[in-house]
Design a protein around this motif. Sequence first.
Motif, PDB file in Angstrom:
ATOM      1  N   TYR A 205      16.747  35.698  -5.457  1.00  0.00           N
ATOM      2  CA  TYR A 205      15.359  35.889  -5.822  1.00  0.00           C
ATOM      3  C   TYR A 205      14.845  34.667  -6.567  1.00  0.00           C
ATOM      4  O   TYR A 205      15.461  34.182  -7.532  1.00  0.00           O
ATOM      5  CB  TYR A 205      15.244  37.129  -6.696  1.00  0.00           C
ATOM      6  CG  TYR A 205      13.863  37.372  -7.246  1.00  0.00           C
ATOM      7  CD1 TYR A 205      12.771  37.560  -6.388  1.00  0.00           C
ATOM      8  CD2 TYR A 205      13.651  37.447  -8.613  1.00  0.00           C
ATOM      9  CE1 TYR A 205      11.509  37.800  -6.892  1.00  0.00           C
ATOM     10  CE2 TYR A 205      12.396  37.696  -9.125  1.00  0.00           C
ATOM     11  CZ  TYR A 205      11.325  37.867  -8.270  1.00  0.00           C
ATOM     12  OH  TYR A 205      10.074  38.103  -8.764  1.00  0.00           O
ATOM     13  N   GLN A 206      13.737  34.133  -6.116  1.00  0.00           N
ATOM     14  CA  GLN A 206      13.192  32.906  -6.674  1.00  0.00           C
ATOM     15  C   GLN A 206      11.990  33.155  -7.581  1.00  0.00           C
ATOM     16  O   GLN A 206      11.548  32.257  -8.288  1.00  0.00           O
ATOM     17  CB  GLN A 206      12.738  31.966  -5.542  1.00  0.00           C
ATOM     18  CG  GLN A 206      13.814  31.644  -4.534  1.00  0.00           C
ATOM     19  CD  GLN A 206      14.871  30.714  -5.108  1.00  0.00           C
ATOM     20  OE1 GLN A 206      14.579  29.802  -5.875  1.00  0.00           O
ATOM     21  NE2 GLN A 206      16.117  30.961  -4.744  1.00  0.00           N
ATOM     22  N   GLY A 207      11.484  34.356  -7.515  1.00  0.00           N
ATOM     23  CA  GLY A 207      10.318  34.632  -8.359  1.00  0.00           C
ATOM     24  C   GLY A 207       9.190  35.230  -7.561  1.00  0.00           C
ATOM     25  O   GLY A 207       9.239  35.364  -6.341  1.00  0.00           O
ATOM     26  N   CYS A 208       8.188  35.610  -8.304  1.00  0.00           N
ATOM     27  CA  CYS A 208       6.980  36.182  -7.733  1.00  0.00           C
ATOM     28  C   CYS A 208       5.915  35.095  -7.774  1.00  0.00           C
ATOM     29  O   CYS A 208       5.649  34.502  -8.840  1.00  0.00           O
ATOM     30  CB  CYS A 208       6.553  37.406  -8.558  1.00  0.00           C
ATOM     31  SG  CYS A 208       5.184  38.331  -7.839  1.00  0.00           S
ATOM     32  N   MET A 240      14.368  32.031  12.581  1.00  0.00           N
ATOM     33  CA  MET A 240      13.346  31.036  12.911  1.00  0.00           C
ATOM     34  C   MET A 240      13.711  29.664  12.357  1.00  0.00           C
ATOM     35  O   MET A 240      12.899  28.752  12.407  1.00  0.00           O
ATOM     36  CB  MET A 240      11.992  31.472  12.321  1.00  0.00           C
ATOM     37  CG  MET A 240      11.346  32.591  13.108  1.00  0.00           C
ATOM     38  SD  MET A 240      10.013  33.413  12.221  1.00  0.00           S
ATOM     39  CE  MET A 240       8.946  32.074  11.830  1.00  0.00           C
ATOM     40  N   GLY A 241      14.903  29.535  11.795  1.00  0.00           N
ATOM     41  CA  GLY A 241      15.294  28.256  11.248  1.00  0.00           C
ATOM     42  C   GLY A 241      14.637  27.945   9.916  1.00  0.00           C
ATOM     43  O   GLY A 241      14.537  26.791   9.511  1.00  0.00           O
ATOM     44  N   GLN A 242      14.179  28.976   9.235  1.00  0.00           N
ATOM     45  CA  GLN A 242      13.494  28.764   7.969  1.00  0.00           C
ATOM     46  C   GLN A 242      14.394  29.199   6.827  1.00  0.00           C
ATOM     47  O   GLN A 242      15.195  30.117   6.954  1.00  0.00           O
ATOM     48  CB  GLN A 242      12.206  29.603   7.928  1.00  0.00           C
ATOM     49  CG  GLN A 242      11.373  29.458   9.191  1.00  0.00           C
ATOM     50  CD  GLN A 242      10.474  28.246   9.163  1.00  0.00           C
ATOM     51  OE1 GLN A 242       9.456  28.248   8.513  1.00  0.00           O
ATOM     52  NE2 GLN A 242      10.868  27.200   9.862  1.00  0.00           N
ATOM     53  N   SER A 243      14.224  28.558   5.664  1.00  0.00           N
ATOM     54  CA  SER A 243      15.167  28.800   4.589  1.00  0.00           C
ATOM     55  C   SER A 243      14.568  29.517   3.389  1.00  0.00           C
ATOM     56  O   SER A 243      15.260  29.718   2.399  1.00  0.00           O
ATOM     57  CB  SER A 243      15.775  27.460   4.145  1.00  0.00           C
ATOM     58  OG  SER A 243      14.734  26.542   3.875  1.00  0.00           O
ATOM     59  N   ILE A 244      13.296  29.881   3.480  1.00  0.00           N
ATOM     60  CA  ILE A 244      12.630  30.585   2.386  1.00  0.00           C
ATOM     61  C   ILE A 244      11.905  31.784   2.987  1.00  0.00           C
ATOM     62  O   ILE A 244      11.213  31.662   3.992  1.00  0.00           O
ATOM     63  CB  ILE A 244      11.608  29.685   1.669  1.00  0.00           C
ATOM     64  CG1 ILE A 244      12.259  28.384   1.197  1.00  0.00           C
ATOM     65  CG2 ILE A 244      10.968  30.425   0.494  1.00  0.00           C
ATOM     66  CD1 ILE A 244      11.259  27.347   0.709  1.00  0.00           C
ATOM     67  N   ALA A 245      12.086  32.940   2.330  1.00  0.00           N
ATOM     68  CA  ALA A 245      11.441  34.161   2.830  1.00  0.00           C
ATOM     69  C   ALA A 245      10.615  34.772   1.710  1.00  0.00           C
ATOM     70  O   ALA A 245      11.015  34.754   0.541  1.00  0.00           O
ATOM     71  CB  ALA A 245      12.491  35.157   3.303  1.00  0.00           C
ATOM     72  N   GLY A 246       9.486  35.333   2.072  1.00  0.00           N
ATOM     73  CA  GLY A 246       8.660  35.998   1.060  1.00  0.00           C
ATOM     74  C   GLY A 246       8.020  37.238   1.627  1.00  0.00           C
ATOM     75  O   GLY A 246       7.400  37.189   2.689  1.00  0.00           O
ATOM     76  N   LYS A 292      18.050  30.724   0.002  1.00  0.00           N
ATOM     77  CA  LYS A 292      19.473  30.446  -0.161  1.00  0.00           C
ATOM     78  C   LYS A 292      19.666  29.606  -1.421  1.00  0.00           C
ATOM     79  O   LYS A 292      18.845  28.750  -1.746  1.00  0.00           O
ATOM     80  CB  LYS A 292      19.986  29.682   1.055  1.00  0.00           C
ATOM     81  CG  LYS A 292      21.485  29.529   1.087  1.00  0.00           C
ATOM     82  CD  LYS A 292      21.930  28.876   2.384  1.00  0.00           C
ATOM     83  CE  LYS A 292      23.421  28.575   2.328  1.00  0.00           C
ATOM     84  NZ  LYS A 292      23.872  27.888   3.515  1.00  0.00           N
ATOM     85  N   GLU A 293      20.733  29.854  -2.104  1.00  0.00           N
ATOM     86  CA  GLU A 293      20.995  29.115  -3.335  1.00  0.00           C
ATOM     87  C   GLU A 293      21.010  27.618  -3.059  1.00  0.00           C
ATOM     88  O   GLU A 293      21.628  27.164  -2.112  1.00  0.00           O
ATOM     89  CB  GLU A 293      22.356  29.538  -3.898  1.00  0.00           C
ATOM     90  CG  GLU A 293      22.655  28.883  -5.243  1.00  0.00           C
ATOM     91  CD  GLU A 293      23.872  29.504  -5.924  1.00  0.00           C
ATOM     92  OE1 GLU A 293      23.940  29.449  -7.146  1.00  0.00           O
ATOM     93  OE2 GLU A 293      24.733  30.029  -5.205  1.00  0.00           O
ATOM     94  N   GLY A 294      20.285  26.894  -3.898  1.00  0.00           N
ATOM     95  CA  GLY A 294      20.249  25.444  -3.731  1.00  0.00           C
ATOM     96  C   GLY A 294      19.102  24.949  -2.871  1.00  0.00           C
ATOM     97  O   GLY A 294      18.893  23.749  -2.754  1.00  0.00           O
TER      98      GLY A 294
END
Lengths: 316, 287
Positions: A205-208, A240-246, A292-294
Motif C-alpha cells: 500500500y502506497q497511500g491514498c 497490462m505490464g503496469q507496476s502501479i494499481a489504484g 510492488k516494493e521498490g
Amino acid sequence: MACTLISRVTFKLVSEAAANLSQVNGWEDGFADQIAVDPNDKTKTVCNVGESGADLSTCFEMLPDDVKKSCTVASALTEDVVGPMTALAGCNPIQSGPATATIVTTCAGYKAGALAAGSTIGASDKAPTTSSPALASSLSMVMQTGMPSNAPVNNQTARPVAPIATASSSPAMPAPFSSSPPSSGGIPNTISVKDFKGATETWIYQGCYTDLIPNRDIRTLKNWGQGATSSDCANSCIAMGQSIAGTENGGQCFCGNTMAQTKKVSDGDCNMACNGSSQMCGRSGRLQVYAKEGTNLGLKKRSNKHRHALNMRSDV
Amino acid sequence: MKTVPHPELTLGLLALVTPITAINSFYAASYFVLYGGTPLVTERVDPIMAPGVIGSNHVHEIYGGSGFQANWDYATAQNSQCNNMGPKIDHSNYWYSALYFHEPGTDNYTRVPTDFQIYYHYDLLPSGEARKPFPHAFKMISGNAMLRHNDNLTDLSTESIRWYCHADKSKGETEAVTQGTFAPGTTGCSGTDGFSSEIWFPFCHNGAGFDISKPTDHVIFGNGPDGTPTHQGGNCPTSHPTTLPQLFMEFHHTVSGFKWSADQNPWVLAQGDPTGYGMHADFASDL
C-alpha cells in the motif's frame, strides 16, 4: 511528509527540452554504464559481441531467458491482427502507387482511434508555441466521432497475456482475477498478486492519493484496469505490464507505471468499500494505490520545509 | 469525416555537402545485437506518430519494455516490469509495420510471423571520440509508411531498406534482393535467413527533440566519402553535428506456411502497401 509535484506530463508536441540533456559528458547512463564505449576506457568492459560473437551477457546484465521470452503486453484493442481476415485492421485499403498513398477514413464501419484515458494531447512541459496541425486535426477527428478525450476506452481489456511461444516451459500466464484471501477489511497493507511467471508478488500500500488533480481531464493513473478489489486490480495491472494499481470510487481500477498530477492525502480519505467486500477501494476522486516494493511512483519528493509554488486544490 | 493528412513525412532532403578528410571506419567497428523473437504486442498503437491514440492507422509489431503504451514517456517506460530484448537496462521500445500475406485470388490476409534483431553500431568517430548516447526519451522513425515508389532521387528511405528472399536453390527457388521493394520472382525462401528485411536509421542529431509536425527533421543520415548522404555510416554534417549510435533493424519473416508463384507478390504491409516501399520502423529510447 512528502510534498508531491505535478510530474512530467506525457506529451510533447514541440521540441523536447530534455533532449539536450545527456549530451554533455558522453554516455551517462544506460549501456554506457556497463560497457566501454571508448576502447581506451580501461574502467569498463569492452563489448566485443559484434566482432567476436561473444555472448551479450559479457556486456550487459541480462534478464533471465524465460522472463524475456514471456514478456508480453496485453493489447489495448480487441481486434484481430493475425488473421486470416478479409481486410487489414483499421482503414487500410490497398494503395499500390506509384503515387504516395493517402490516409483513408471512409472504410465501412471504421471508427477513428480514441484517445486513451489520461491522454494529454495539447499539454507539454512548457507552453507550446504552436500546436501540431496534424495532431490537432487528428484530435478534432476523434472529437467528431463522439469520443470525448477523457472517456474510458472500453477496448482496454486487461486480458491475461498468453505467451506466444508455446514451446516455452515457463508457467502459463496467471489468471488475472484471483483475489487474495479476504482480509479483515479496511485497507490491507499488502496484497498478494501474481507476476508474469505465475510467481506470487507482494504489493504494498502506497497511500491514498487524489485523482483528477488539478486538471479534471488528467488521471493520476492513466489506464483502465479491471477488478473488484485491490488485488484484482493489481493482477489486471500486471497483465497490462503496469507496476502501479489504484482503486477508486468503490470499484474502479486504474493502472500505470508512473503517477501524474496527484497529492497524497489522509488514509481515511480512501473509505469507500469495494463492491461486495469489506476492503476499501478508494473513494470518489481518491485512489488507493498499491505497487510492488521498490517501484518508483514518479512522484518527486521535496523537503517538508518547503511548500512548492504550484496550486494545490484541496477541494476535489 | 474529412481526411486527415498523415503526419508521416518523407525524410527531408539532407544537409549540404561538406568537405571531409576522413570518414569513420564503419566496419572496424563496435556493435552489439539484441534479439527480440516474438513481439511484445501487436496492435494499432504508435506512441510516436499517434501519441495517446488507441487505434492508430495500422498494425505494428512492438518490441522492448513492457511499459509500452500509447502514452509512452520515459518515466513510464523506466518502470517496465520486463523487456523482450534482453538487457535489463533496456526499456526502449522498437516497432515496425506488420507484414501480411495476401493469399492470391482471395480476400484473406494473414500476418507473417516475424522476429526481430537490432544492431547498435557505436564505432568511434574519425577524431577518436566516442559517439554520444541517445538522449532520454529520444524518438525517431526511419522510412515512410506512405511511400509507394523508389525515392532514390529525393530521399534515403528506399536506399535504407532491403527486402531479401534467400533461396534454397536445390528446391528451384530464386534468390532475390531488392532495395526498397519486395523481392520479385520468388516462390519460396527456404535458404538460410529466409525471407528477411532490414532498415537503417539516421543518426546525426541536431539536438532538437522529436516534433510530430516535422518527424524527420531532428535526425538525419551521414555523408559518405563523396560528401553526399548515405544510408550506412558516414560523417555528420554541421547542421546535425551530434553523432549518435546508428541503429540497424533486421527482420526474419517465417513464410514457410504460405504458397505463392513467381509471378505473384502476395506481401502487404499493414498500412495497405503491396510494394514494400512503405517499410518503416520506430525507436523510442529508454535506456
